[in-house]
Design an enzyme around this catalytic site. Structure first.
Site, short mmCIF file in Angstrom:
data_model
loop_
_atom_site.label_atom_id
_atom_site.label_comp_id
_atom_site.label_asym_id
_atom_site.label_seq_id
_atom_site.Cartn_x
_atom_site.Cartn_y
_atom_site.Cartn_z
N THR A 55 0.71 -1.20 0.09
CA THR A 55 -0.14 -0.01 0.13
C THR A 55 0.86 1.25 0.00
OG1 THR A 55 -0.05 0.30 2.42
CG2 THR A 55 -1.64 -1.23 1.22
N LEU A 78 -2.97 4.69 -0.05
CA LEU A 78 -4.64 4.41 -0.14
C LEU A 78 -4.46 2.87 -0.11
CD1 LEU A 78 -7.12 5.67 -0.29
CD2 LEU A 78 -6.58 5.32 -2.83
N HIS A 79 -4.70 2.36 1.20
CA HIS A 79 -4.60 0.96 1.74
C HIS A 79 -5.83 0.13 1.04
CE1 HIS A 79 -1.72 2.24 4.80
NE2 HIS A 79 -2.57 2.94 5.32
N ASP A 80 -6.54 0.46 1.56
CA ASP A 80 -8.03 -0.63 1.45
C ASP A 80 -8.42 -0.90 0.07
OD1 ASP A 80 -7.80 -1.35 4.16
OD2 ASP A 80 -9.51 0.23 4.57
N LEU A 87 -6.97 -1.69 -2.71
CA LEU A 87 -5.93 -2.17 -3.37
C LEU A 87 -6.31 -3.97 -3.12
CD1 LEU A 87 -2.38 -1.00 -2.27
CD2 LEU A 87 -3.56 -0.79 -4.45
#
Length: 310
Positions: free
Chosen positions: A192, A238-240, A242
């Site tokens: 991320t 921008l973690h989630d 992905l």
């Protein structure tokens, strides 16, 4: 092509909300339900935030409230990152669609039993998912895959020196999930942190003529400020989203099938994902652990799908 059935378990969080929008804007995915868990903010707020994201998308999908605390520990939250509401950065009206009256864990169990090959997509602490696996062990054999955001190897921690927030918040739950035998794809901080919210990427959403694009830009404006200050980078990871991107375009990612164990005993390294990236143990692989992503292609995909929304 038959859409892939998925269930999103989440604790919105701006990046969770963007992941929900990406999933609901993608015809390749059949979002059967969304379940909320305590995490970035308390569960009453995460459920409300999930409803707001669904309403913004213009789609219809049931949202249920799940567990309000970890399996064995006191609740921990991340309002210092996401703001008091969890979705600071854009003003949205109170949702008009009601919560599903069922408990989120029951929704996971019922949905898994009704849809062979269901993919679970946990975006927060793994409390709901682990509780479902413990309450209904039969669903482990019915699930197609669990695709989760959590953990780290090279990047190590973002809430402690050793641990990423989602795993740290409920390490006992994470241990159950990682030992469940369900095929796992793990999107860790190592991946991320290669997908930063650079200014030109945010402005692309702000320029969209729909409602969803500017809302996403507002969320990312707020969300990235914490990581910009912390890491000194030009944007925040921008973690989630992905996780959803991997379901849509796995070719954008690289990773390895490795063994990952969860530290639950040590106060110093609580929630650490002990990832055997180099194969130095004889423990069998239990997860596809992603290490890299084509960030430009990911943001192209995200912008194209957000642009489809109202």
């Amino acid at each position: 092509m038959t859409p892939r059935p998925i269930l999103i378990d989440t604790d919105p969080g701006q990046d969770d909300a963007v992941a929900i929008l990406l999933a609901l804007a993608s015809p390749e995915l059949d979002v059967r339900a969304i379940t909320a868990v305590s995490g970035n903010v308390p569960v009453a707020r995460t459920a409300r935030n999930a409803l707001q994201a669904v309403e913004l998308s213009g789609r219809a999908v049931p949202v249920a409230m799940g567990c309000d605390r970890p399996m064995r520990r006191a609740p921990a939250h991340a309002a210092h990152v996401h703001g008091d509401t969890g979705l600071d950065g854009a003003d949205l009206p109170e949702p008009t669609i009601p919560l599903d009256p069922r408990h989120g864990v029951d929704v996971i169990v019922e949905t898994a039993r009704a849809a062979d090959g269901l993919t679970l997509v946990p975006l927060g602490p793994l409390t709901n998912v682990a509780t479902a696996l413990r309450r209904a062990p039969d669903i482990a054999g019915r699930l197609g895959r669990i695709v989760l955001m959590g953990g780290a190897y090279f990047e190590v921690g973002n809430i402690t020196p050793a641990a990423e927030f989602n795993i740290w918040a409920d390490p006992e739950a994470a241990a159950i999930v990682f030992r469940s035998g369900v095929p796992l794809t793990v999107v860790p901080l190592d991946c991320t942190h290669k997908a930063l919210t650079l200014r030109h990427r945010i402005e692309r959403f702000r320029a969209m003529p729909n409602r969803a694009g500017p809302v996403v830009a507002g969320w990312l404006d707020f969300f990235e400020r914490f990581d910009r200050d912390k890491y000194g980078t030009d944007g925040g990871p921008l973690h989630d989203p992905l996780t959803i991107a991997w379901l849509l375009r796995p070719d954008l990612f690289t990773g390895r099938e490795i063994n990952v164990e969860i530290e639950t005993e040590s106060d110093l390294t609580r929630g650490m994902t002990v990832a055997d990236w180099w194969g130095v143990t004889d423990r069998p692989p239990n997860a596809l652990f992603l290490g890299d992503v084509d960030a430009d292609a990911f943001y192209d995909l995200l912008a194209e799908r957000i642009g489809r929304l109202p």
